[in-house]
Design a protein around this motif. Structure first.
Motif, PDB file in Angstrom:
ATOM      1  N   ASN A   9      55.868  43.922  46.203  1.00 41.39           N
ATOM      2  CA  ASN A   9      54.931  44.476  45.426  1.00 41.39           C
ATOM      3  C   ASN A   9      54.785  46.004  45.659  1.00 41.39           C
ATOM      4  O   ASN A   9      55.096  46.384  46.919  1.00 41.39           O
ATOM      5  N   LEU A  10      54.309  47.126  44.785  1.00 43.24           N
ATOM      6  CA  LEU A  10      54.391  48.508  45.174  1.00 43.24           C
ATOM      7  C   LEU A  10      53.417  48.804  46.373  1.00 43.24           C
ATOM      8  O   LEU A  10      53.899  49.572  47.105  1.00 43.24           O
ATOM      9  N   VAL A  69      57.805  36.793  43.239  1.00 39.47           N
ATOM     10  CA  VAL A  69      58.419  36.822  41.823  1.00 39.47           C
ATOM     11  C   VAL A  69      60.027  36.412  41.997  1.00 39.47           C
ATOM     12  O   VAL A  69      60.786  35.383  41.385  1.00 39.47           O
ATOM     13  N   LEU A 104      61.172  54.586  49.020  1.00 42.17           N
ATOM     14  CA  LEU A 104      60.373  53.959  47.963  1.00 42.17           C
ATOM     15  C   LEU A 104      61.389  53.948  46.620  1.00 42.17           C
ATOM     16  O   LEU A 104      61.664  55.237  46.498  1.00 42.17           O
ATOM     17  N   GLY A 157      62.650  41.931  34.408  1.00 44.44           N
ATOM     18  CA  GLY A 157      61.304  41.019  34.238  1.00 44.44           C
ATOM     19  C   GLY A 157      60.066  42.073  34.236  1.00 44.44           C
ATOM     20  O   GLY A 157      58.940  41.653  33.770  1.00 44.44           O
ATOM     21  N   ASP A 158      60.213  43.294  34.483  1.00 38.95           N
ATOM     22  CA  ASP A 158      59.078  44.186  34.476  1.00 38.95           C
ATOM     23  C   ASP A 158      58.544  44.810  32.931  1.00 38.95           C
ATOM     24  O   ASP A 158      59.506  44.827  32.295  1.00 38.95           O
ATOM     25  N   ARG A 200      50.077  49.801  35.242  1.00 36.91           N
ATOM     26  CA  ARG A 200      49.414  48.595  35.740  1.00 36.91           C
ATOM     27  C   ARG A 200      47.934  48.613  35.837  1.00 36.91           C
ATOM     28  O   ARG A 200      47.634  49.871  35.935  1.00 36.91           O
ATOM     29  N   THR A 235      50.524  37.586  34.531  1.00 34.73           N
ATOM     30  CA  THR A 235      51.827  37.108  34.161  1.00 34.73           C
ATOM     31  C   THR A 235      51.843  36.159  32.876  1.00 34.73           C
ATOM     32  O   THR A 235      52.646  36.004  32.334  1.00 34.73           O
ATOM     33  N   TYR A 252      54.621  48.125  49.680  1.00 37.21           N
ATOM     34  CA  TYR A 252      55.904  49.044  50.008  1.00 37.21           C
ATOM     35  C   TYR A 252      55.759  50.326  50.164  1.00 37.21           C
ATOM     36  O   TYR A 252      56.033  50.974  51.258  1.00 37.21           O
ATOM     37  N   PRO A 278      46.321  42.844  42.192  1.00 35.02           N
ATOM     38  CA  PRO A 278      45.319  43.066  43.231  1.00 35.02           C
ATOM     39  C   PRO A 278      45.992  43.776  44.464  1.00 35.02           C
ATOM     40  O   PRO A 278      47.103  43.664  45.056  1.00 35.02           O
TER      41      PRO A 278
END
Ligand code: UD1
Length: 345
Positions: free
Chosen positions: A202-203, A89, A218, A300-301, A234, A129, A206, A183
């Motif tokens: 992505n979470l 992104v 983190l 953007g979140d 999410r 998205t 990470y 995913p």
């Protein structure tokens, strides 16, 4: 064999899991990939899991002549699953032309390949998205699509519109767009999983890289959202569940069970978790304490995203089988196995 399927981007994260599920369901699979964000070694891993190494064509689908040649060579194909795309992104915000060129040219060359060779069916890898900031929750397929924040997201939205336009004028042509929520997870064997290049965006990758000692800390991006603990919600979905949904979608098209030439389905669990829920679950599943701290919101979140799952359940007969603990423990197994094999190299 049930039929022949081309999987573009089949060495990538969701693509490789889908190749495994297709082979296990009895399909012959041909992988098209330029290996820009994946490794050919994944094909050997797929053979370890399934006993079959899919046919491989190393091609750049954004290149018209390479794509034309590859689709001509495999003209006796029953369906295409299109995963080949860039997906970072933040990078897409910085490099919009690169994203539009790669993602749109690859899709257009694929569609032209279908038309030239009379390949009637395509499954498209889309994303939640396309809903932008949703007006209502849970998000149903009837929710309005909106201009996504990022060029990456917009390639998904525009791609769906192209598919819709094409299926309107070409009645022999059918498309299903699968809109994934978030995913995560990996194959239970630990042989395939997500392998982000560079620092993950992505979470989950990470989190697992922090726990493996690859990253130090983190950052939780924002704790002032209107949710129970202030962190965004999410709908995380196991990649193996997603892979199985693709096989069901292929079966639907090949058996003429689709109700219109262009269908869209949400793929999620319907359950929303906050970032802190994910961190807590990771810590309880693995026994590892994560080093994390609160940080500013990320541009953007959106605050809350989770899917209505009714349409996928009623029409595809698909429901997610795995819960958050399974997703996290499989991702952690993959990360550990990956570090062991990287250390051996
Ligand atoms: C993003 C993309 C989505 C794409 C998906 C999978 C947007 C807005 N979202 O979803 O299109 O399909 O990735 O690739 O374009 N978080 C942290 N710290 C981190 C990383 C993430 O707190 O280091 C938080 C985020 O703020 C978010 C949650 O974790 O609340 C999930 O983030 P992420 O895994 O990046 O997925 P999305 O942004 O939801």
């Amino acid at each position: 064999m049930k039929g022949k399927i081309i999987v573009t981007g089949g060495c990538g994260y969701i693509g490789s899991h889908t190749v495994v599920s297709l082979i296990e369901d009895g399909y012959e699979v041909v992988v098209f990939d330029n290996l820009s964000n994946s490794k050919e070694l994944i094909l050997d891993r797929i053979r370890e899991i399934t006993g079959i190494r899919p046919t491989f064509e190393k091609i750049d689908l954004a290149d018209e002549s390479q794509a034309k040649e590859a689709y001509r060579k495999h003209s006796n194909t029953d369906a295409i699953i299109n995963f080949a795309a860039y997906k970072a992104v933040g990078e897409s915000v910085k490099e919009p032309i690169m994203y539009y060129r790669n993602n749109m040219f690859s899709l257009l060359n694929t569609l032209q390949g279908q038309i030239d060779n009379n390949i009637k069916n395509i499954i498209f890898s889309s994303s939640a998205t396309v809903y932008g900031e949703p007006d209502s929750l849970p998000i149903t397929e009837k929710n309005e699509t909106k201009r996504p924040f990022s060029p990456y997201g917009n390639t998904k939205k525009v791609a769906e519109e192209i598919l819709e336009d094409l299926t309107k004028v070409n009645s022999g042509f059918s498309a299903i767009s699968l809109r994934y929520f978030n995913p995560i997870g990996a194959h239970g064997s630990g042989l395939i999983g997500e392998f982000p290049s560079g620092v993950p965006n992505n979470l989950l990758p990470y989190v697992t890289q922090c726990a493996a000692g690859v990253l130090d800390e983190l950052k939780v991006f924002g704790n002032d959202y209107p949710t129970k603990d202030g962190t965004p919600i999410r709908d995380y979905i196991h990649v193996v569940d997603l892979a199985e949904a693709h096989v069901i979608a292929v079966n639907r098209l090949l058996n003429d069970k689709n109700k219109s030439n262009f269908e869209v389905f949400n793929l999620g669990t319907g359950i929303g978790y906050t970032v802190l829920d994910v961190i807590d679950t990771f810590e309880s599943v693995t026994g590892i304490n994560l080093n994390y701290s609160m940080a500013e919101r990320r541009d953007g979140d959106v605050a809350v995203l989770y899917a209505a799952t009714d349409l996928a359940r009623d029409e595809l007969g698909w429901e997610a089988r795995y819960g958050l603990k399974d997703m996290i423990s499989s991702a952690w197994k993959w990360e550990q196995d990956l570090r062991t094999s990287l250390n051996r190299l």
